[in-house]
Design a protein around this motif. Structure first.
Motif, PDB file in Angstrom:
ATOM      1  N   ASN A 139       0.924  -1.324  -0.064  1.00  0.00           N
ATOM      2  CA  ASN A 139       0.178   0.044   0.024  1.00  0.00           C
ATOM      3  C   ASN A 139       0.962   1.264   0.145  1.00  0.00           C
ATOM      4  O   ASN A 139       0.556   2.164  -0.554  1.00  0.00           O
ATOM      5  CB  ASN A 139      -1.053  -0.051   1.200  1.00  0.00           C
ATOM      6  N   LYS A 140       1.995   1.272   0.469  1.00  0.00           N
ATOM      7  CA  LYS A 140       2.934   2.341   0.601  1.00  0.00           C
ATOM      8  C   LYS A 140       3.413   2.831  -0.989  1.00  0.00           C
ATOM      9  O   LYS A 140       3.614   4.036  -1.113  1.00  0.00           O
ATOM     10  CB  LYS A 140       4.230   2.190   1.506  1.00  0.00           C
ATOM     11  N   LEU A 141       3.364   1.730  -1.903  1.00  0.00           N
ATOM     12  CA  LEU A 141       3.771   2.195  -3.222  1.00  0.00           C
ATOM     13  C   LEU A 141       2.558   2.799  -4.043  1.00  0.00           C
ATOM     14  O   LEU A 141       3.007   3.346  -5.054  1.00  0.00           O
ATOM     15  CB  LEU A 141       3.932   0.539  -3.967  1.00  0.00           C
ATOM     16  N   VAL A 142       1.398   3.024  -3.480  1.00  0.00           N
ATOM     17  CA  VAL A 142       0.255   3.489  -3.975  1.00  0.00           C
ATOM     18  C   VAL A 142      -0.065   4.910  -3.208  1.00  0.00           C
ATOM     19  O   VAL A 142      -0.112   4.749  -1.844  1.00  0.00           O
ATOM     20  CB  VAL A 142      -0.945   2.710  -4.098  1.00  0.00           C
ATOM     21  N   LEU A 143      -0.341   6.043  -3.887  1.00  0.00           N
ATOM     22  CA  LEU A 143      -0.569   6.951  -3.131  1.00  0.00           C
ATOM     23  C   LEU A 143      -2.069   7.539  -3.287  1.00  0.00           C
ATOM     24  O   LEU A 143      -2.512   7.491  -4.512  1.00  0.00           O
ATOM     25  CB  LEU A 143       0.192   8.374  -3.619  1.00  0.00           C
ATOM     26  N   ARG A 144      -2.887   7.569  -2.331  1.00  0.00           N
ATOM     27  CA  ARG A 144      -4.453   7.900  -2.461  1.00  0.00           C
ATOM     28  C   ARG A 144      -4.699   9.271  -2.093  1.00  0.00           C
ATOM     29  O   ARG A 144      -4.256   9.569  -0.789  1.00  0.00           O
ATOM     30  CB  ARG A 144      -5.129   6.961  -1.616  1.00  0.00           C
ATOM     31  N   THR A 151     -15.308  15.713  -3.741  1.00  0.00           N
ATOM     32  CA  THR A 151     -16.420  14.899  -4.043  1.00  0.00           C
ATOM     33  C   THR A 151     -15.758  13.640  -4.991  1.00  0.00           C
ATOM     34  O   THR A 151     -14.904  13.784  -5.546  1.00  0.00           O
ATOM     35  CB  THR A 151     -17.534  15.494  -4.691  1.00  0.00           C
ATOM     36  N   GLY A 152     -16.747  12.619  -4.770  1.00  0.00           N
ATOM     37  CA  GLY A 152     -16.285  11.355  -5.633  1.00  0.00           C
ATOM     38  C   GLY A 152     -15.265  10.376  -4.826  1.00  0.00           C
ATOM     39  O   GLY A 152     -14.742  10.738  -3.652  1.00  0.00           O
ATOM     40  N   PRO A 153     -14.969   9.484  -5.337  1.00  0.00           N
ATOM     41  CA  PRO A 153     -14.005   8.436  -4.769  1.00  0.00           C
ATOM     42  C   PRO A 153     -12.486   8.770  -4.645  1.00  0.00           C
ATOM     43  O   PRO A 153     -12.254   9.837  -5.442  1.00  0.00           O
ATOM     44  CB  PRO A 153     -14.035   7.008  -5.581  1.00  0.00           C
ATOM     45  N   MET A 154     -11.660   8.255  -3.860  1.00  0.00           N
ATOM     46  CA  MET A 154     -10.216   8.631  -3.755  1.00  0.00           C
ATOM     47  C   MET A 154      -9.679   8.224  -4.998  1.00  0.00           C
ATOM     48  O   MET A 154      -9.929   7.256  -5.536  1.00  0.00           O
ATOM     49  CB  MET A 154      -9.612   8.211  -2.348  1.00  0.00           C
ATOM     50  N   ILE A 155      -8.502   9.149  -5.451  1.00  0.00           N
ATOM     51  CA  ILE A 155      -7.904   8.883  -6.590  1.00  0.00           C
ATOM     52  C   ILE A 155      -6.516   8.087  -6.332  1.00  0.00           C
ATOM     53  O   ILE A 155      -5.845   8.387  -5.278  1.00  0.00           O
ATOM     54  CB  ILE A 155      -7.252  10.248  -7.402  1.00  0.00           C
ATOM     55  N   THR A 156      -6.213   7.068  -7.017  1.00  0.00           N
ATOM     56  CA  THR A 156      -4.959   6.241  -6.658  1.00  0.00           C
ATOM     57  C   THR A 156      -4.125   6.364  -8.034  1.00  0.00           C
ATOM     58  O   THR A 156      -4.504   6.195  -8.965  1.00  0.00           O
ATOM     59  CB  THR A 156      -5.615   4.684  -6.469  1.00  0.00           C
ATOM     60  N   LYS A 157      -2.836   6.524  -7.422  1.00  0.00           N
ATOM     61  CA  LYS A 157      -1.559   6.666  -8.356  1.00  0.00           C
ATOM     62  C   LYS A 157      -0.310   6.324  -7.771  1.00  0.00           C
ATOM     63  O   LYS A 157      -0.474   6.311  -6.541  1.00  0.00           O
ATOM     64  CB  LYS A 157      -1.492   8.354  -8.789  1.00  0.00           C
ATOM     65  N   MET A 520     -11.783   5.027   8.247  1.00  0.00           N
ATOM     66  CA  MET A 520     -12.819   3.890   7.758  1.00  0.00           C
ATOM     67  C   MET A 520     -13.326   4.459   6.410  1.00  0.00           C
ATOM     68  O   MET A 520     -13.156   5.562   5.857  1.00  0.00           O
ATOM     69  CB  MET A 520     -13.720   3.862   8.989  1.00  0.00           C
ATOM     70  N   GLU A 521     -14.151   3.703   5.958  1.00  0.00           N
ATOM     71  CA  GLU A 521     -15.017   3.945   4.748  1.00  0.00           C
ATOM     72  C   GLU A 521     -15.928   5.237   4.680  1.00  0.00           C
ATOM     73  O   GLU A 521     -16.433   5.316   5.892  1.00  0.00           O
ATOM     74  CB  GLU A 521     -15.858   2.646   4.144  1.00  0.00           C
ATOM     75  N   GLU A 522     -15.712   5.796   3.802  1.00  0.00           N
ATOM     76  CA  GLU A 522     -16.736   6.900   4.034  1.00  0.00           C
ATOM     77  C   GLU A 522     -18.180   6.858   4.061  1.00  0.00           C
ATOM     78  O   GLU A 522     -18.868   7.552   4.834  1.00  0.00           O
ATOM     79  CB  GLU A 522     -16.737   8.104   2.647  1.00  0.00           C
ATOM     80  N   ALA A 523     -18.755   5.657   3.619  1.00  0.00           N
ATOM     81  CA  ALA A 523     -20.149   5.415   3.518  1.00  0.00           C
ATOM     82  C   ALA A 523     -20.778   5.041   5.090  1.00  0.00           C
ATOM     83  O   ALA A 523     -21.540   5.244   5.532  1.00  0.00           O
ATOM     84  CB  ALA A 523     -20.377   4.049   2.954  1.00  0.00           C
ATOM     85  N   ILE A 524     -19.588   4.672   6.135  1.00  0.00           N
ATOM     86  CA  ILE A 524     -19.784   4.312   7.156  1.00  0.00           C
ATOM     87  C   ILE A 524     -19.866   5.613   8.255  1.00  0.00           C
ATOM     88  O   ILE A 524     -20.443   5.603   9.387  1.00  0.00           O
ATOM     89  CB  ILE A 524     -18.637   3.170   7.851  1.00  0.00           C
ATOM     90  N   CYS A 525     -19.080   6.557   7.776  1.00  0.00           N
ATOM     91  CA  CYS A 525     -18.820   7.727   8.630  1.00  0.00           C
ATOM     92  C   CYS A 525     -20.025   8.334   9.198  1.00  0.00           C
ATOM     93  O   CYS A 525     -20.470   8.742  10.257  1.00  0.00           O
ATOM     94  CB  CYS A 525     -18.166   8.827   8.042  1.00  0.00           C
ATOM     95  N   SER A 526     -21.016   8.789   8.057  1.00  0.00           N
ATOM     96  CA  SER A 526     -22.432   9.238   8.434  1.00  0.00           C
ATOM     97  C   SER A 526     -23.206   8.653   9.240  1.00  0.00           C
ATOM     98  O   SER A 526     -23.967   9.010  10.117  1.00  0.00           O
ATOM     99  CB  SER A 526     -23.230   9.541   7.005  1.00  0.00           C
ATOM    100  N   GLU A 527     -23.073   7.185   9.139  1.00  0.00           N
ATOM    101  CA  GLU A 527     -23.925   6.210   9.884  1.00  0.00           C
ATOM    102  C   GLU A 527     -23.322   6.463  11.644  1.00  0.00           C
ATOM    103  O   GLU A 527     -24.326   6.634  12.453  1.00  0.00           O
ATOM    104  CB  GLU A 527     -23.842   4.889   9.555  1.00  0.00           C
TER     105      GLU A 527
END
Length: 585
Positions: A139-144, A151-157, A520-527
């Motif tokens: 995961n350290k080799l990928v930058l999110r 807005t929208g999902p996180m960008i991975t590069k 955590m996942e963004e969908a869980i935060c509002s809950e």
């Protein structure tokens, strides 16, 4: 490494010096291969990580033994060659052996050296993987990153700096295992081993920097700012001290000169009155001595003229009745001024400050009395009164000199105004003024009214204090759960030490201000923040450093009337690992 005979040759000292340095860097790498906290250790992860770590420790120990023996062989070979060069035969220093001694070929020694160095370096790198996990390393080799519009999902590069460092480290280790194919010279092999170990250490530092780049730069910048602030403060204080010493020196020289002139005048009078009696001459000398005030007498006179804070109200009331006040003994007054709860500032009729107490220094934010004495009173007055203060003081001085008695409007009365601190901030205060030193100076008694002007029954203030107290009771550093306090939008306001450890951050400041969506996942935060308050659920949470982990998460409002939410996190990984071990037993 060093228990061999010595030889006065260059290669001998190269191997000794750089061999010791190589061992030191290997020990540093071993230390840095361990996690900074106990829960991140492989022995606490699971059974597989624990077994791998235990085997790697044994492999590392064997690799170090093999690697160390090669240095011994290098040195013995150099000593033998040196002795043969000196004696010209195979007997060394005339030692006769019953049979020929076996010698290890240089090719074999260089091969063992390369393999030993490869085993040591690979063991250290694999030990790091057992602590963090292969998934975290990948995961350290990928930058999110979040999109620019938010807005929208996180960008991975690709995280190119980490990828380049990893490739460089692989190249170094491959070069180490093929080192015997390039050279068999013991000194060259030793130097190459040192630089390979040093290069691996540098990659560790670079990797840590790029993973924690933001935190490292922020800590470095704050350290620089603090150092510059301290330096400027010391420089400013030293300049003020030098100016004060110069001013006091000039004053002392003038007083000594006046004393010398008076003494000379006194002796001339004695010569003119030689016909007088001895008793009369002694009285004249005593009279003349009393006319020479010293610095201590002037200070005593000033302190006697200033009332302490304990009898300030008496002084104020007596000023209204005609300026008459009772005075205590000098020692009591001086102690009262220094320990007074009120700030006391004394100035001449031109508004130049001549004396302050310690409370006034704290009240107005100055480091020493030198920074206040000699300045105009207007630097302490804020608001609209600060601009008109010089005009007020000038009018007061004119009335005082013309004996128009302005005291009944100013002296002995309390007045509310804004004071100004050294940093420019203002605060409400109440001030009372009195004439001292035979009506030649003005003494002001200042009391800070910050917080007093607001009503203690203010509902907003009471609610704010109630929320602060509730958060302080919840966020306990000794709690077993990781506790996170956030607002209704998910912005983290406060965390305990367990949360810092569980989520792999350096300190609390690195977490505060971020959104809980990084954990955590963004969908869980509002809950958690709104819909599922008071409900426990099993979630997979994300670490800053380390692999993701399973935890039981629950949230609740701290106070029903407020939007702040407390989130409780209980890590299940240690319990699951312990359960597996018990099952195996």
């Amino acid at each position: 490494l060093c228990i061999v005979e010595a030889a006065e040759v260059k290669n001998y000292y190269i191997i000794i010096t750089f061999g010791v340095l190589t061992v030191i860097f290997i020990q540093i790498l071993k230390f840095e291969s361990e996690p900074s906290h106990g829960q991140g250790h492989a022995l606490w992860k699971n059974l597989l990580n624990s077994m791998c770590y235990s085997y790697l420790i044994q492999v590392l120990s064997m690799g170090l033994i093999v690697f160390g023996v090669t240095y011994k062989l290098f040195l013995k070979d150099i000593v033998k060659k040196s002795q043969m060069a000196e004696n010209g035969d195979d007997y060394g220093n005339a030692h006769r052996l019953l049979g020929p001694s076996k010698s290890v070929p240089e090719e074999t020694v260089s091969t063992v050296f390369s393999i030993g160095l490869f085993i040591v370096l690979m063991s250290l790198e694999l030990m790091c993987l057992t602590h963090s996990g292969a998934k975290t390393a990948l995961n350290k080799l990928v930058l999110r990153e979040h999109p620019e519009d938010g807005t929208g999902p996180m960008i991975t590069k690709p995280h190119w700096p980490i990828i380049i460092i990893a490739l460089f480290k692989v190249a170094i280790i491959l070069f180490a295992v093929t080192l015997c194919q390039w050279t068999n010279d013991s000194a060259v092999l030793t130097l190459c081993g040192f630089f390979i170990t040093f290069a691996v250490s540098v990659t560790r530092v670079a990797n840590f920097f790029y993973v924690h780049k933001k935190e490292v730069l922020e800590n470095f910048a704050s350290t620089i700012r603090e150092t510059v602030a301290r330096t400027s403060m010391v420089h400013h204080a030293s300049e003020n001290i030098v100016k004060e010493i110069e001013r006091k020196s000039v004053t002392m020289v003038s007083k000594i000169t006046d004393s010398a002139l008076r003494s000379s005048s006194h002796h001339s009078q004695r010569r003119d009155t030689e016909g007088t009696t001895e008793k009369k001459a002694e009285k004249e000398v005593e009279k003349d001595d009393t006319t020479l005030p010293s610095v201590e007498k002037e200070d005593e006179k000033m302190n006697n003229s200033l009332p302490s804070a304990s009898n300030h109200s008496t002084v104020s009331s007596s000023s209204e009745k005609g300026g008459k006040s009772t005075s205590s003994k000098h020692g009591d007054q001086d102690g009262g001024i220094k320990s007074s709860f009120e700030g006391i500032v004394v100035a001449d009729l031109n508004g130049i400050i001549t004396q302050v107490n310690d409370t006034a220094l704290t009240l107005f934010g100055y480091a020493s009395k030198v920074e206040m004495v000699g300045k105009n009173l207007s630097i302490l007055v804020g608001g609209s009164d600060g601009k008109r203060h010089d005009g007020y003081l000038k009018a007061f001085k004119e009335r005082h000199q013309n004996h128009e008695n302005p005291e009944h409007k100013v002296l002995g009365r309390n007045r509310m105004l804004n004071g100004r601190r050294a940093d420019g901030t203002e605060f409400p205060c109440i001030i009372g003024i009195k004439m001292v030193s035979n009506n030649t100076r003005i003494a002001g008694y200042i009391r800070d009214m910050t917080g007093v002007a607001k009503s203690a029954n203010d509902p907003k203030r009471r609610a704010s204090l109630e929320l602060e107290n509730a958060i302080a009771r919840i966020v306990d550093d000794m709690a077993f759960d990781a506790i996170i306090v956030s607002d209704a939008e998910g912005v983290i306001k406060k965390v305990n030490q367990r949360a810092v450890t569980e989520f792999g951050y350096l300190n609390k400041e690195a977490m505060v201000g971020q959104n809980i969506s990084v954990l955590m996942e963004e969908a869980i935060c509002s809950e958690l923040l709104k819909d599922a308050l008071g409900v426990q659920r099993l979630l997979v949470l994300k670490r800053k450093i380390g692999k993701d982990f399973e935890a039981i998460v629950a949230s609740k409002k701290i106070i029903e009337s407020e939007d702040s939410v407390a989130i409780y996190v209980r890590n299940l990984e240690p319990a699951k690992a312990a359960f597996k071990c018990e099952k195996c037993d």
